[in-house]
Write an enzyme that holds these catalytic residues in place. Structure first.
Site, PDB file in Angstrom:
ATOM      1  N   ASP A 115       4.509  -0.312 -14.656  1.00  0.00           N
ATOM      2  CA  ASP A 115       4.717  -0.845 -15.995  1.00  0.00           C
ATOM      3  C   ASP A 115       4.752   0.280 -17.026  1.00  0.00           C
ATOM      4  O   ASP A 115       3.977   1.241 -16.937  1.00  0.00           O
ATOM      5  CB  ASP A 115       3.586  -1.820 -16.324  1.00  0.00           C
ATOM      6  CG  ASP A 115       3.722  -2.429 -17.694  1.00  0.00           C
ATOM      7  OD1 ASP A 115       4.619  -3.251 -17.885  1.00  0.00           O
ATOM      8  OD2 ASP A 115       2.922  -2.059 -18.592  1.00  0.00           O
ATOM      9  N   GLU A 154       2.692   8.862   2.213  1.00  0.00           N
ATOM     10  CA  GLU A 154       1.689   8.710   3.272  1.00  0.00           C
ATOM     11  C   GLU A 154       1.800   7.340   3.942  1.00  0.00           C
ATOM     12  O   GLU A 154       1.484   7.186   5.127  1.00  0.00           O
ATOM     13  CB  GLU A 154       0.277   8.853   2.697  1.00  0.00           C
ATOM     14  CG  GLU A 154      -0.088  10.236   2.185  1.00  0.00           C
ATOM     15  CD  GLU A 154      -1.480  10.227   1.557  1.00  0.00           C
ATOM     16  OE1 GLU A 154      -2.295   9.352   1.945  1.00  0.00           O
ATOM     17  OE2 GLU A 154      -1.742  11.072   0.684  1.00  0.00           O
TER      18      GLU A 154
END
Length: 535
Positions: A213, A255
């Site tokens: 956001d 990851e």
């Protein structure tokens, strides 16, 4: 049952995905209390799988006082009790994945709720404390510190309210949105570490991606200069130090094989593209296309500019017609001014819903044929219009902070209609929904549209299912008369949209794959109609 168009083990699924935005509070009410919840979403997962979407983007479901629809987060690791529990969120993520649907959560890094433990500790600690260094606390200007530290404007369009609030101890704190949303200090290492930990928390619970956001607002000039002095670079929009933040985030996402989509409102296309470099965000919302008027030349220019700005960084474009902040497409396209601008929103704007619906159907085929990913906002597939909310029921702070001149965003957040014959159109049968549904809402209900071959829902289902015919190749414009857009994609798939006032001849083709409305008696494409063709 329809199946999502991308295999679960495809690492590049996000490059051409169809992603459905779920505003949980208004999607489906599982416990009948008038507020949508995770139980409601779980009960409707078969519907979403049948629609054929690849992923769900959820607006914030975190613990929140709901002063700004959940974008005032008190705890990023807890689900608000109004929506359910963390365990239920984990079940939802897993159950959706079993249906081939991934989950994207919403992170709000610019600010937190004033109920967040950090901010409460900062208030208690007092001026000059380490706790206040996590935010932007400053003394005021003027002889007694009675004036705000600077002249920055609110990020709510039309708002005349200040972005600084003074405390009884004399300090002022910064909030680019509401006073209940204090801005974090992203120059502080603890803020950066906390958000990387939050990302890991949700990736470890199985989410496939994160929507960011207000992604361009995080970093602030430490001197907090007045905007009237026209400082360069901008003191709080698109600052260069942001890119180091997103590079560190990208390492976390990598990851887990996760992806990012940023909410980045920037007019400078070159600076916009910087956020999409290979070691930063994967995608960012395309607000140029969303705000574009229903006119051939501006739409083509927006499409060309979008593809051109993404090309140098190898990122896919995103195509969005509406979302939880924007006037719904059917209503916007039925107005004299079909563009979108927060600054021009007013009460009582005349709308021709028949015209708007016809154009929205055509726009659906246009957006789903373009290269890149597509975001659908809940209810868009039902052809829902913007609702007129009685003034005494408005909840959006944008309305209040504008002094009542801006209608706010509640009109696109009205709870969905599922079953025409049930109380509250099947949203939840016991309590009235948190926002009132218009009297004609049952006519848009899912059960009314599911088996109607001419409904908006049927069009979306057919279009999402057929979308892979366009492949992932480039877009090639075809010659057309004024007011008509036509382009080809992979394997001879063609999209034609007629925005002219007279019917248009279709390009040479072997068969009609899908159209947003019937062709005329001579086989031509009527005004405000789109078609997919096989060459």
């Amino acid at each position: 049952m329809g199946q999502p168009t991308h295999a679960q083990n495809d690492p590049d699924w996000w490059r051409s995905a169809v992603i459905y935005q779920v505003y949980v509070r208004s999607f489906a009410d599982g416990d009948g209390d008038g507020t949508g919840d995770l139980a409601g979403v779980r009960s409707r997962l078969p519907y979403l799988a049948e629609l054929g979407v690849d992923a769900l983007w959820f607006n914030p479901w975190y613990l929140s006082p709901m002063k700004d629809g959940g974008y005032d987060v008190a705890d990023y690791r807890a689900v608000d009790p109004a929506f359910g529990t963390l365990a239920e969120a984990e079940k939802l993520i897993a159950e959706a994945r079993e249906l081939g649907i991934r989950t994207i959560v919403d992170i709000v890094p610019n600010h937190v709720s004033d109920r967040h433990p950090w901010f409460r500790a900062a208030l208690a600690a007092g001026p000059g404390s380490p706790e206040r260094e996590l935010f932007h606390f400053r003394p005021g200007r003027g002889p007694d510190g009675e004036l705000p530290p600077n002249d920055w404007p609110s990020q709510f369009a039309g708002s005349t309210e200040p972005v600084w609030t003074r405390l009884p101890d004399g300090d002022w704190y910064l909030h680019l949105f509401t006073p209940e949303q204090p801005d974090l200090n992203w120059a502080h290492p603890a803020v950066r570490q906390e958000h990387e930990d939050i990302l890991r928390f949700w990736f470890e619970r199985g989410v496939a991606g994160v929507r960011i956001d207000s992604a361009a607002l995080l970093a602030k000039d430490p001197d907090l200069p007045d905007l009237a002095a026209r400082p360069e670079p901008h003191p709080f929009v698109d600052r260069d130090e942001l890119h180091d933040v997103y590079r560190s985030w990208r390492r976390v996402a990598d990851e887990y094989g996760g992806v990012f989509v940023g909410e980045v409102w920037l007019p400078d296309t070159e600076r916009f593209a910087r956020y999409l470099r290979p070691d930063e965000l994967h995608t960012a919302f395309n607000f140029s296309f969303l705000s574009c008027p229903w006119e051939a030349a501006p739409l083509r220019a927006s499409i060309e500019a979008t593809l051109a700005e993404h090309a140098p960084v190898g990122a896919p474009a995103t195509w969005v017609l509406c979302n939880h902040d924007v006037t719904r497409t059917v209503t916007r396209y039925g107005r004299e001014d079909t563009a979108f601008d927060f600054a021009t929103k007013t009460f009582g704007t005349p709308t021709d819903l028949a015209v708007g619906t016809r154009r929205a159907r055509a726009a659906a085929l246009l957006s789903l044929a373009l290269p890149g990913s597509v975001y659908l906002y809940q209810g868009e597939e039902l052809g829902l219009p913007e609702a007129e909310i009685p003034v005494d029921r408005v909840q959006d702070p944008m309305y209040f902070r504008s002094g009542g001149t801006d209608p706010g965003r509640d009109g696109c957040r009205v709870p969905l209609p599922w079953a025409a014959g049930l109380p509250y159109a099947g949203f939840g049968s016991q309590e009235e929904p948190w926002l009132p549904q218009p009297a004609d809402w049952p006519s848009y209900a899912v059960d009314r549209q599911r088996d109607d071959p001419h409904s908006v829902l049927t069009l979306y289902r057919e279009a999402v299912a057929a979308r892979p015919v366009f492949g992932d190749g480039p877009l090639n414009w075809l010659p057309t008369p004024d007011g008509v857009l036509a382009f080809s994609r992979a394997d001879g798939a063609i999209c034609v949209v007629n925005l002219a006032t007279t019917p248009a001849r279709l390009p040479a083709h072997s068969r009609l794959l899908l159209s947003s409305g019937p062709l005329d008696d001579t086989g031509r494409l009527p005004q405000d109609t789109a078609a997919w063709l096989q060459a």
